[in-house]
Design a protein around this motif. Structure first.
Motif, PDB file in Angstrom:
ATOM      1  N   GLU B  51      86.335  34.928 -36.795  1.00 22.89           N
ATOM      2  CA  GLU B  51      84.950  34.653 -36.412  1.00 22.89           C
ATOM      3  C   GLU B  51      84.162  35.936 -36.216  1.00 22.89           C
ATOM      4  OE1 GLU B  51      84.341  31.819 -33.368  1.00 22.89           O
ATOM      5  OE2 GLU B  51      85.415  30.227 -34.451  1.00 22.89           O
ATOM      6  N   ILE B  53      84.703  38.817 -37.707  1.00 14.55           N
ATOM      7  CA  ILE B  53      84.391  39.410 -39.013  1.00 14.55           C
ATOM      8  C   ILE B  53      83.207  38.678 -39.636  1.00 14.55           C
ATOM      9  CG2 ILE B  53      85.255  39.952 -41.323  1.00 14.55           C
ATOM     10  CD1 ILE B  53      88.040  39.654 -40.322  1.00 14.55           C
ATOM     11  N   SER B  54      83.174  37.360 -39.393  1.00 11.47           N
ATOM     12  CA  SER B  54      82.149  36.551 -40.052  1.00 11.47           C
ATOM     13  C   SER B  54      80.732  36.925 -39.588  1.00 11.47           C
ATOM     14  CB  SER B  54      82.402  35.071 -39.821  1.00 11.47           C
ATOM     15  OG  SER B  54      82.012  34.728 -38.504  1.00 11.47           O
ATOM     16  N   LEU B  55      80.617  37.684 -38.508  1.00 14.57           N
ATOM     17  CA  LEU B  55      79.295  38.132 -38.077  1.00 14.57           C
ATOM     18  C   LEU B  55      78.686  39.103 -39.083  1.00 14.57           C
ATOM     19  CD1 LEU B  55      79.780  38.817 -34.249  1.00 14.57           C
ATOM     20  CD2 LEU B  55      78.444  36.972 -35.285  1.00 14.57           C
ATOM     21  N   GLY B  56      79.546  39.775 -39.810  1.00 17.54           N
ATOM     22  CA  GLY B  56      79.060  40.738 -40.791  1.00 17.54           C
ATOM     23  C   GLY B  56      78.301  41.887 -40.134  1.00 17.54           C
TER      24      GLY B  56
END
Lengths: 580, 91
Positions: B51, B53-56
């Motif tokens: 999750e 990482i998914s923030l970018g």
């Protein structure tokens, strides 16, 4: 239920579980056989054991790499195991096993797909490169779950739709063809290897789907509609029913076509057209004859070459040709000499050419490598003693090339005769008309050759300067372009004036819409993917040559490819809507 | 039970990729408190690598660390420290 649009390259409908080739032979069974809490508990435990093993493997890799390369790289693998151990992901997987009677591997595949979709939706480079990592992690976990006991591609027991990034010739060579009912690939265009293979096998296929390998999880039910270029993932009950009914109608129509196998391809007013098949390998011949092929009009011998066999010998050529001749039992075989280069395999390190399609490919490459060319020619002539063969020279763009090729052939014939090898020295030598210059100056070439074979794939690409695998310009690839029809007409007319044979062996020959104008133009032989033969025969048997000629006259008055296409489509619809 | 929030700026060169996210998740796992990280209004679980990482989140992104629980203050301080240290990355 999700819809994906690609390019339909082989018609028909397939409904089956997805098998994703890039999982390195891991077959995923979606549902558990047993119900009940105990089976569920076992499945969760199996997942946890697999996970532990995969994490262990990652850590071992990480340690080994740390010794070899150091921290920077090894921490990547530590990261991988952290992702495997991610609580959210793990909970999601366990939840899926509990709620849906999913097997551990299917739950993993579905959960990872969600992650991959989330990453893909971000549409930036950082996530694009992470996607590959996530895929790698997933594969490792799946391998631990399915392990040696998993039914690999070689042990398929039920039909599947094969899903892959792309299919290479060497991959397709080993596929269990009887278990594959459809192909769907990320890459590829109408002339890709997958397209040609699927057509010749008569298996529905959709290519150019871009991301189908990640849109589908192994084990998902998919519907593949090769006619419309569509793939439906996890279809609902109504859609399934609808497609099963459509498939049934197609099967019945195809049965009707099968009954045409032994009747001639004759127009209503008695003109006979010769229908032949295009092949890549001799083992395709029985299936081609089964479809009613009267011979082989194009044998693409360059497929003898490949990564597994970069340097076939004269004996390899001879063996292939003699087995083809035996299979054909007296029917004609047209062998096209090596068409290597450009998009096809080259038996040497890739040489850089700024524009390979305008570079040293095909006959030009053969002139560079006279040794390869001669080995092939010797094999053809040796095989000529066993049955009827003829030689077809590809990519001829000028008379000088035709003459040069014939002098090489003459040398080979004389060498063989000096060695007292039994050959038929008088076999026909023809040339392909696939470069605009050859079509425009066809009258000159016609005087020096025994037959023409019009190769429309290249002729269209060179005439219109369009690479149809390039999606940005693919819409400009218009076989119905007035310039293409005029070139075909010129070549056919030149052949008729010199009384030499003329056939058409491009993909156009097998496209229902173009059959009528091609025979109207005067092509007396058509060579195509064998699966197309029954349909083409049906069209021929439904019209008169007079009508076909009228249709040609009408087309020559049309100035636009779109107009011509819709006109032709309408004519076919009048004969039989199911043909389209 | 208390709630603590802290805003930090991501200073490491490659942003919140796998390795920094793993370090944050490992640090977060040591605390009882519920931890979250948010960026531009998107809040994700501070214990989930995926999750995060998914923030970018790239270098220069503003992150809000939020903790809820008995050891919230220590947890936030620990994560803040990691971000500020730029995850011990070499430039």
């Amino acid at each position: 239920m999700e819809f994906r649009q690609g390019i339909g390259v082989s018609p028909g409908i397939a409904i089956a579980e997805a098998f994703i080739l890039d999982y390195e032979d891991v077959r995923i069974t979606p549902f558990r056989q047993d119900e009940g809490p105990e089976a569920c508990h076992r499945e969760v435990e199996r997942f946890e054991r697999g996970l532990e093993a995969a994490v262990g493997e990652m850590q071992a890799i990480s340690e080994r790499i740390q010794e070899e390369v150091g921290d920077a790289v090894s921490s990547m693998f530590t990261g991988f195991s952290a992702i495997l151990l991610d609580k959210k992901l793990k909970d999601d997987i366990v939840q899926k096993i509990r709620d849906n009677r999913f097997t551990a591997e299917y739950a993993v595949s579905r959960a990872f797909r969600k992650v991959k979709n989330m990453f893909r939706a971000k549409d930036n480079e950082f996530f694009a490169s992470r996607l590959r990592d996530i895929g790698d992690i997933e594969n490792r976990l799946l391998r631990h779950l399915v392990g040696e006991h998993g039914a690999g591609l070689k042990h398929l027991s039920s039909p599947v739709v094969l899903i892959a990034k792309d299919l290479s010739p060497s991959q397709t060579a080993t596929l269990p063809r009887d278990k594959i009912v459809g192909f769907a690939t990320d890459a590829g265009g109408r002339t890709s290897h997958t397209a040609i293979l699927a057509k010749s096998l008569g298996i529905p296929a959709v290519v150019g789907l871009k991301a189908i390998t990640s849109d589908v999880s192994g084990g998902d039910l998919v519907i593949l509609d090769g006619s419309k270029g569509r793939v439906i993932v996890a279809p609902d009950a109504t859609t399934q029913r609808d497609y099963r009914a459509r498939r049934q109608r197609q099967i019945e129509f195809a049965r009707g076509l099968d009954s045409l196998r032994d009747v001639p391809a004759e127009t209503l007013d008695g003109h006979l057209i010769r229908l032949q098949a295009n092949i890549e390998y001799p083992h395709e011949i029985p299936a081609a004859l089964e479809k009613g092929a009267q011979g082989i009009g194009l044998y693409r011998t360059e497929f003898l070459y490949g990564p597994d066999q970069p340097n076939p010998t004269e004996e390899d050529h001879f063996e292939a040709y003699s087995s083809a001749i035996t299979e054909l039992a007296g029917r004609p075989l047209v062998i096209r000499t090596l068409d290597l280069g450009a998009d096809k395999f080259l038996p040497e390190k890739a040489r850089h050419e700024a524009n390979p399609f305008l570079g040293s490919r095909s006959i030009r490459y053969c002139f560079e490598r006279i040794d390869l060319f001669k080995a092939q020619l010797r094999a053809i002539y040796r095989a000529s003693a066993l049955g009827p063969v003829s030689i077809m020279l590809p990519m001829i763009s000028a008379l000088s090339e035709l003459k040069k090729a014939r002098s090489v052939i003459q040398d080979v014939v004389e060498e063989l005769q000096r060695g007292n090898v039994r050959i038929d020295a008088d076999i026909d030598i023809g040339c392909m008309i696939e470069v605009p210059s050859a079509a425009i100056a066809a009258d000159i070439l016609a005087r020096e050759t025994k037959f023409f074979s019009i190769g429309t794939n290249d002729l269209v690409q060179y005439t219109l300067a369009v690479d149809r695998t390039n999606e940005r310009v693919a819409h400009l690839y218009q076989p119905a372009h007035p310039a293409v029809f005029r070139l075909i007409w010129q070549a056919v007319a030149a052949a008729h004036r010199e009384r030499i044979g003329v056939s058409l062996c491009g993909e156009l020959a097998g496209e229902v819409m173009y059959v009528i104008p091609l025979i109207g133009l005067g092509c007396s032989e058509l060579s195509m993917s064998s699966s197309q033969i029954p349909t083409v025969k049906k069209v021929i048997r439904s019209i008169t040559m007079r009508d076909a000629k009228r249709i040609v006259e009408r087309i020559f008055k049309l100035s636009d490819a779109r107009e011509t296409e819709s006109f032709l489509r309408e004519r076919v619809r009048q004969i039989e809507p199911e043909l389209l | 039970m208390s709630e603590v929030t802290k805003t930090v700026v991501l200073g490491n060169k490659y942003g919140l990729h796998v390795r920094p996210a793993t370090m944050l998740a490992q640090a977060a796992a040591r605390f009882q408190s519920e931890l979250s990280i948010s960026k531009d209004g998107v809040e994700v679980d501070g214990k989930s690598v995926l999750e995060m990482i998914s923030l970018g989140a790239e270098c220069g992104s503003e992150l809000i660390i939020r903790a809820e629980g008995d050891d919230a203050a220590e947890a936030v301080a620990s994560l803040e420290e990691l971000v500020k240290s730029r995850f011990h990355e070499e430039e």
